[in-house]
Design an enzyme around this catalytic site. Structure first.
Site, PDB file in Angstrom:
ATOM      1  N   THR A 122      14.900 -37.394 -19.600  1.00 20.02           N
ATOM      2  CA  THR A 122      15.616 -38.384 -20.402  1.00 20.02           C
ATOM      3  C   THR A 122      15.651 -37.943 -21.858  1.00 20.02           C
ATOM      4  OG1 THR A 122      14.835 -40.142 -18.938  1.00 20.02           O
ATOM      5  CG2 THR A 122      15.617 -40.807 -21.137  1.00 20.02           C
ATOM      6  N   GLU A 123      16.855 -37.769 -22.396  1.00 18.27           N
ATOM      7  CA  GLU A 123      17.051 -37.336 -23.791  1.00 18.27           C
ATOM      8  C   GLU A 123      16.200 -36.112 -24.136  1.00 18.27           C
ATOM      9  OE1 GLU A 123      19.457 -38.526 -25.204  1.00 18.27           O
ATOM     10  OE2 GLU A 123      19.791 -40.464 -24.246  1.00 18.27           O
ATOM     11  N   LEU A 124      15.993 -35.251 -23.130  1.00 18.07           N
ATOM     12  CA  LEU A 124      15.264 -33.987 -23.279  1.00 18.07           C
ATOM     13  C   LEU A 124      13.817 -34.172 -23.755  1.00 18.07           C
ATOM     14  CD1 LEU A 124      18.029 -31.641 -24.751  1.00 18.07           C
ATOM     15  CD2 LEU A 124      17.581 -32.272 -22.379  1.00 18.07           C
TER      16      LEU A 124
END
Length: 482
Positions: A145-147
């Site tokens: 999630t979002e890196l």
């Protein structure tokens, strides 16, 4: 020869409707279907479908020379199936080219990697089962999630069998190092790290339509020149985008689709190739290991996780939600589990952020609420009703130790069953090898089988009597226990 990896990410949460305090206990449906339908349909029409058509044209025009990666959250996929199912056919057409790699991730686009490792593993498995079912690919490259990434997450990701992980090339982690190399994780040496080049990605996402930008206008040949001018030893450029950028934040009339279509031609002139993440990792070796003691992400200038865990409101909501993770995992209520997944989406906590509140509230631009406090209040009202439903399944009188003991028993039983099944298979195999040929003749078993059939009615009666006594035996055991 330099490789460029394009990553296109698609995520949409199930948005919450306005849920008042007086709805708690009376209304168990929490989501704004009208908004979800409107937003997904509009994005699909303006962005997702034309971008898929553009990428498919680029692949065909280059005879498979253009390659890229896709990351799609489970909640986005569910909305696509509900509102624009024709988009899935475009994804499948891209998958069929063999030039698109589908990334692993969290089904709910959740923060479980920061809150609950067990839930994180479940979330990723559900996501990857979806990708395998829809596109026939078993993901080999992980993008959280979002890196979001740190050393602890690296061990979890490697433990799930992934060889590659995409994360952000954060300056405070890299220091003088360049993101344009393959690195390995300090805590999981076999895990290869692909770091995003934020500058080159932002040149497109933020500045492509910005006339005040010194390099405006951005053209495909200019962009490929910048890639070609990187030092020779820097062999990979990872460009990570939200798919919304193409056609939504940058409308079609800006020329963004024409820009994309022109890239392969100018890349070929400069000896630059396009690759999938797995191909890059196969070709290149890591130049160094990276240690990331604290979580990083690709959100905000700080590149940390304060966008979701930066104030007391967010932490209160997260802690209350994940406090019931064990209980939800044990229940069989399908709707409860579905709501649990939707309530985990990181967007709900992003809307509660108070960062930059004084100077324009950058987070507020993406929020459907008038303030972070309104987002918190609405979410906590929904969560209060959700917790009541969880309480009905597993009351708070059952403490966590009892739940953990029950989970341990279930896991041990599952392991024992798996072990016994393996043993039975081995014994069958050995028995078949040792049996003389005559015993395999079907004629030998015909007569006993017929006799057994004659006893079936009696067997049924006996079975009926035995099962009828079971509840009484349980009651008796319960009384003794009391």
């Amino acid at each position: 020869m330099k490789s460029v990896c394009f990553y296109f990410h698609i995520h949409q949460p199930f948005r919450l409707k306005r849920y008042r305090f007086f709805d708690i206990g009376n209304d168990h449906y929490y989501f704004d279907d009208f908004s979800d339908d409107d937003i997904m349909t509009r994005l699909a029409e303006n962005s997702y479908m034309p971008m898929c058509d553009t990428l498919l044209e680029m692949i065909r025009n280059t005879n498979g020379g253009f390659k890229c990666a896709f990351g799609i959250s489970g909640t986005a996929m569910e909305q696509i199936q509900l509102y624009v199912p024709e988009l899935i056919e475009k994804f499948k057409a891209l998958a069929d080219t063999g030039c698109v790699e589908f990334l692993s991730g969290t089904y709910s686009h959740s923060l479980s990697s920061l809150q609950d490792p067990e839930e994180f593993l479940r979330d990723v498995k559900k996501h990857d089962d979806m990708i395998l079912d829809q596109f026939g690919q078993k993901p080999a490259t992980f993008a959280n999630t979002e890196l979001i990434y740190d050393d602890d997450i690296a061990m979890l990701v490697a433990g799930m069998g992934f060889r590659n992980c995409v994360t952000v090339g954060a300056k405070h982690i890299l220091g003088w190092k360049s993101p344009n190399y393959i690195y390995s994780s300090e805590t999981a040496p076999n895990l290869r790290l692909l770091l995003t080049n934020d500058k080159l990605a932002d040149d497109v996402a933020r500045n492509f339509a910005n006339p005040e930008w010194p390099a405006y206008p951005l053209t495909a040949d200019k962009y490929m020149d910048w890639v070609a001018q990187l030092p020779d030893q820097e062999q990979v450029v990872n460009l990570y985008f939200s798919m919304d950028v193409f056609g939504s934040f940058l409308p079609a009339n800006t020329g963004i689709f024409q820009f994309m279509k022109a890239l392969p031609q100018f890349a070929a002139e400069r000896g630059i190739v396009f690759s999938t993440p797995s191909e890059v990792v196969e070709k290149l070796k890591p130049v160094d290991s990276l240690s990331v003691p604290y979580p990083i992400s690709d959100i905000d200038e700080a590149r940390d996780v304060s966008a979701w865990k930066g104030n007391e409101l967010q932490n209160e909501a997260l802690n209350k939600l994940y406090a019931v993770a064990e209980r939800v995992s044990l229940c069989d209520d399908r709707m409860l589990k579905q709501d649990w997944e939707y309530l985990q989406s990181s967007d709900h906590f992003y809307y509660m952020s108070t960062k930059n509140l004084a100077d324009g509230a950058s987070h507020a631009a993406f929020s459907p609420y008038e303030s972070p406090f309104a987002a918190f209040t609405n979410y906590m009202n929904v969560l209060a009703d959700f917790l009541v439903r969880v309480e009905e399944q597993y009351p708070e009188s059952i403490d966590n130790e009892e739940l953990n003991s029950l989970l341990l028993t279930i896991r041990n039983q599952a392991d024992e069953i798996a072990s016994l099944n393996k043993e039975v298979k081995m014994l069958h195999a050995q028995a078949n090898e040792n049996l003389p040929e005559e015993t395999t003749e079907p004629a030998v078993v015909e007569k006993p089988a017929k006799k057994a059939c004659g006893r079936k009615p009696a067997a049924k009666k006996t079975a009926g009597k035995t099962t009828a006594k079971k509840p009484a035996a349980r009651k008796s055991a319960a009384k003794k226990a009391e």
